[in-house]
Design a protein around this motif. Sequence first.
Motif, PDB file in Angstrom:
ATOM      1  N   THR A   1       0.873  -1.302  -0.119  1.00  0.00           N
ATOM      2  CA  THR A   1      -0.062   0.087  -0.155  1.00  0.00           C
ATOM      3  C   THR A   1       0.911   1.017   0.155  1.00  0.00           C
TER       4      THR A   1
ATOM      5  N   GLU B   1      -7.067   1.046  -0.774  1.00  0.00           N
ATOM      6  CA  GLU B   1      -7.226  -0.117   0.301  1.00  0.00           C
ATOM      7  C   GLU B   1      -8.438   0.440   1.011  1.00  0.00           C
TER       8      GLU B   1
ATOM      9  N   ASP C   1      -5.706  -1.479  -4.943  1.00  0.00           N
ATOM     10  CA  ASP C   1      -5.220  -1.988  -3.802  1.00  0.00           C
ATOM     11  C   ASP C   1      -6.207  -2.904  -3.267  1.00  0.00           C
ATOM     12  N   GLU C   2      -5.939  -4.134  -3.257  1.00  0.00           N
ATOM     13  CA  GLU C   2      -6.723  -5.452  -2.954  1.00  0.00           C
ATOM     14  C   GLU C   2      -8.333  -5.049  -3.214  1.00  0.00           C
TER      15      GLU C   2
END
Lengths: 282, 343
Positions: free
Chosen positions: B87, B125, B201-202
């Motif tokens: 991240t 994220e 991000d994820e």
Amino acid sequence: MSAVWTIALLTVREAVRRRLVAAFALISVVLVTLSGWGFYRLSHNVGFTSGESHVAMPEAVILFMFMFSFVVALSASAIASPAISSEIDSGVLQTVAARPVRRGEVLFGKWLGLAGLLAAYTAIVSGLQVAVVYWASGYVAPDPAAAAAFVFAEGVALLTLVLLLSTRLSALAAGVIGVALFGVAWLGGVVGLLGETFNVHALRTAGHVSQYLLPTDGLWHAAVYYLEPSWFITQQLAETPGVRGNPFMSLSAPSWPYLTWAAIWLVLVLVLGLTSFERREL
Amino acid sequence: MSPARSAEAGPEGRGLTASPGHAADGAVPGRVTDDPGARAQAPGSPAIHAIELRKRYRRTVALDGLSMSVERGEVFGFLGPNGAGKTTAVKLLLGLVRPSGGEAMVLGAPAGDLQTRRRIGYLPELFRYQSWLTAREVLVLHCRLRRLPRPRWAGAVDDALRIVGLSGRGDDRVGTFSKGMQQRLGLGVALLGEPELVVLDEPTSALDPVGRHDVRTIIRALRDRGTTVFLNTHLLAEAEHVCDRVAIISRGRSVATGSLAELKAARPSVRLRVGGLADGWWERLAGFGRWTPDGDWLLVEDMAAGRVPDLVGSIVSLGGQVEAVIPEQQTLEERFLELLEEK
Ligand SMILES: Nc1ncnc2c1ncn2[C@@H]1O[C@H](COP(=O)(O)OP(=O)(O)OP(=O)(O)O)[C@@H](O)[C@H]1O
Ligand SMILES: [Mg+2]
């Protein structure tokens, strides 16, 4: 500039959607209704001599505005304290900051939106207040618009300071510090007046310094001046020896150097806020 | 994805109507580039190029000399355990935090460049959108912030809602959305205006299995139209399904980069059945890898890439009879764990 505008409008929309505007409206109605009732009773008091009722009106108007300036300042602190910090904590700001907008534009947009809300709030309550007092008693202060403008300026000063704090501190800390500084500045003003009345040099200096560090109290005194008819000042000076130490009195118009300083102070704090936010890691 | 499911992309957001239906049949028009900068920059520059990126937060070193290069048009997986610095790397690339050292170029400009951000879509994220706005209003806000020409807003917003399966919920407040629906909306925002680079991000952390499948479909559709995708994840299966190349990062540095096949073949293992080896074979062959007898078999693990033919040749030259050579399939997970242990 368009990003600033987008953020400012977004801030206003948030205030509407989250019922801040409704709360402001409700408070306005309550304040003005209560004061209307009060002024009506006051001006129709048969026990008053005509001289007394004459003096009572400006005093009551000043007291109302003092209370309202407090409400404006505390509201300013309350709406500014979460503006940046809470949005960083929740992750809202990261989604905006990753877009092609400068951080400065985001902060300035928020400032503009919040200041606009505060301006509308101050203008509406002050306007209604003037109308209600006139209806109840026929009295109109010398320059209520100028007084309202200075009350607004006082609120904006605190708003800007708390917004600066909000770029680094939590909403809670920023709000609490802002309110405390506001209180200290008010006390500083009183201390300075006492120093003047009793000729205590140190106190007078302390009062001056505090007025320059945080101009909220200085601006309040500017507001008061425009609520005082000239005969009122003369009469108070003649009748009450300690009147110089009265925080609800101003014996002279605000000085241009001081007002200039207040404007510079505002710009400085705003620029400091912009810089601090530019450098903040998200 | 079946048309039936696409058509029903309903309130619960079951099924993103992504591609193939969306991308393949031309529902995504050829890229209309409204950014003059897009043509100005060197066409050959990689989408992302990072050199010795460092980031330190007081006592924690989040990135410790990260270098990587992501080609245009590829789906690049950024894999690593919790706290590896994934991240942080993404935030550096977007200019949300400043590096303590090193430099990064994104789409040919220094990371965080304001104009370049118009060409990047980002799904953070941990994020929230203004809970008091409707999904549609959030998308319009981002069209505005991204300075998409106004006539394209309506189409872009509808497309985004449809792709992430929120068509039926566009006029609901974001505050009433479930976590997965918020993530879908985030993905929709990241796709607005056909960015050249999409950073996720994820993206599937809050999604149900259908949603995860849909995200893969969306990512493939993005690749089909030439978009570069940078995918942060610790889900190896996700990476295996969609990534052209991956980087594995551990403690702030990249420990391996390459296609998944390359990574898996980097340290091959074979299972051998050999007879008739002359005495002294051990000295000649021990260096090929880690030998473990396993019944009639010999397991040779952790060999250098491409050494299997050499090993077989050496055995034969020592008089051995090679009856069987079975390449051992190492899973990505095994390789991943191995790489992290090495460090
Ligand atoms: N704002 C911050 N302040 C201090 N330390 C931080 C901050 N952000 C990240 N870190 C530290 O940097 C390291 C890397 O964090 P990062 O969030 O990049 O990991 P990650 O690879 O994304 O992990 P995950 O898979 O859990 O999301 C961690 O040790 C973390 O504690
Ligand atoms: Mg992470």
